[in-house]
Write a protein that holds these residues in place. Sequence first.
Motif, PDB file in Angstrom:
ATOM      1  N   ALA A   1       3.566  35.198 -28.499  1.00 12.86           N
ATOM      2  CA  ALA A   1       2.469  34.983 -27.550  1.00 12.86           C
ATOM      3  C   ALA A   1       1.136  35.364 -28.186  1.00 12.86           C
ATOM      4  N   ALA A   2       1.128  36.466 -28.949  1.00 14.12           N
ATOM      5  CA  ALA A   2      -0.100  36.895 -29.625  1.00 14.12           C
ATOM      6  C   ALA A   2      -0.541  35.864 -30.671  1.00 14.12           C
ATOM      7  N   ILE A   3       0.421  35.247 -31.337  1.00 21.43           N
ATOM      8  CA  ILE A   3       0.091  34.210 -32.330  1.00 21.43           C
ATOM      9  C   ILE A   3      -0.541  32.999 -31.645  1.00 21.43           C
ATOM     10  N   THR A   4      -0.003  32.607 -30.491  1.00 24.27           N
ATOM     11  CA  THR A   4      -0.585  31.466 -29.776  1.00 24.27           C
ATOM     12  C   THR A   4      -2.006  31.780 -29.302  1.00 24.27           C
ATOM     13  N   ASP A   5      -2.291  33.062 -29.083  1.00 25.68           N
ATOM     14  CA  ASP A   5      -3.646  33.457 -28.690  1.00 25.68           C
ATOM     15  C   ASP A   5      -4.646  33.091 -29.784  1.00 25.68           C
ATOM     16  N   TRP A   6      -4.250  33.306 -31.042  1.00 23.99           N
ATOM     17  CA  TRP A   6      -5.126  32.920 -32.165  1.00 23.99           C
ATOM     18  C   TRP A   6      -5.062  31.410 -32.404  1.00 23.99           C
ATOM     19  N   LEU A   7      -3.843  30.847 -32.309  1.00 22.98           N
ATOM     20  CA  LEU A   7      -3.643  29.453 -32.680  1.00 22.98           C
ATOM     21  C   LEU A   7      -4.337  28.483 -31.736  1.00 22.98           C
ATOM     22  N   ASP A   8      -4.322  28.770 -30.431  1.00 27.39           N
ATOM     23  CA  ASP A   8      -4.942  27.815 -29.500  1.00 27.39           C
ATOM     24  C   ASP A   8      -6.453  27.729 -29.708  1.00 27.39           C
ATOM     25  N   GLY A   9      -7.087  28.875 -30.004  1.00 29.44           N
ATOM     26  CA  GLY A   9      -8.521  28.848 -30.285  1.00 29.44           C
ATOM     27  C   GLY A   9      -8.833  28.116 -31.575  1.00 29.44           C
ATOM     28  N   TYR A  10      -8.001  28.342 -32.599  1.00 23.02           N
ATOM     29  CA  TYR A  10      -8.199  27.671 -33.896  1.00 23.02           C
ATOM     30  C   TYR A  10      -8.057  26.154 -33.748  1.00 23.02           C
ATOM     31  N   LEU A  11      -7.015  25.718 -33.045  1.00 22.20           N
ATOM     32  CA  LEU A  11      -6.795  24.282 -32.874  1.00 22.20           C
ATOM     33  C   LEU A  11      -7.880  23.638 -32.017  1.00 22.20           C
ATOM     34  N   ALA A  12      -8.351  24.373 -31.011  1.00 18.09           N
ATOM     35  CA  ALA A  12      -9.408  23.824 -30.156  1.00 18.09           C
ATOM     36  C   ALA A  12     -10.667  23.552 -30.967  1.00 18.09           C
TER      37      ALA A  12
END
Length: 225
Positions: free
Chosen positions: A80-91
């Motif tokens: 879940a913590a990884i998706t916190d970084w990943l969603d912002g990066y992909l956006a």
Amino acid sequence: MQQGRVKMRNGEIGSKTTSGGGDDDHREVATRGKQLEQKLLTLPTILTLTRVAAVPAMLAVFYSQERWATTAVATIFVLAAITDWLDGYLARKMGSSSEFGAFLDPVADKLMVATTLVLLCTRPPAMAWARVAPWLLPLPAIAIIGREITMSAVREWAASQGEEMHKAVAVNKLGKWKTMSQMVALTLLLANRNGGGGDALGTAGVSLLYVAAGLALWSLVVYIK
């Protein structure tokens, strides 16, 4: 007679035109609906929604007595913590930022962190200090959750005051350091839930959690100023 035929033909043409206009309206509504769905269900937003879905999964696994439960709950939190970084990066990379995603992302973060803090307070890691000083975890937990509630209220008020005020309370580096330290702290505490990592791992987690609480309060003061 001929005038009657002309009127009938004109009526048919008008009816077809009206029907055609209605079809165009339906197509336009359908197109707008698809565009709205695509705007809401972008890849970054889907990742954010998986973070929300991870909350009940953590709740179900945390109180399990199975041997794999400690590893599972820590793994869920890390992903879940990884998706916190990943969603912002992909956006940013895909240019798919949206108002809905910008609203949902901090909500998912706060929900995940608050849930984890409450779970750890109800069932602290099996270590000596947990019996001697049971307040060690609730203290930073209250500080962090209280800061998040207060900060949400401040941002909502700033948004109502105009764009400049809203930008003034945007996330800064201090807030990012707070997020990083609390994520690492909670991961260590979840991984040591049954005391398998020893007091050293648990002490490191608690120490980092106090660092996160300090940064949380400091950043709140900076924002309010």
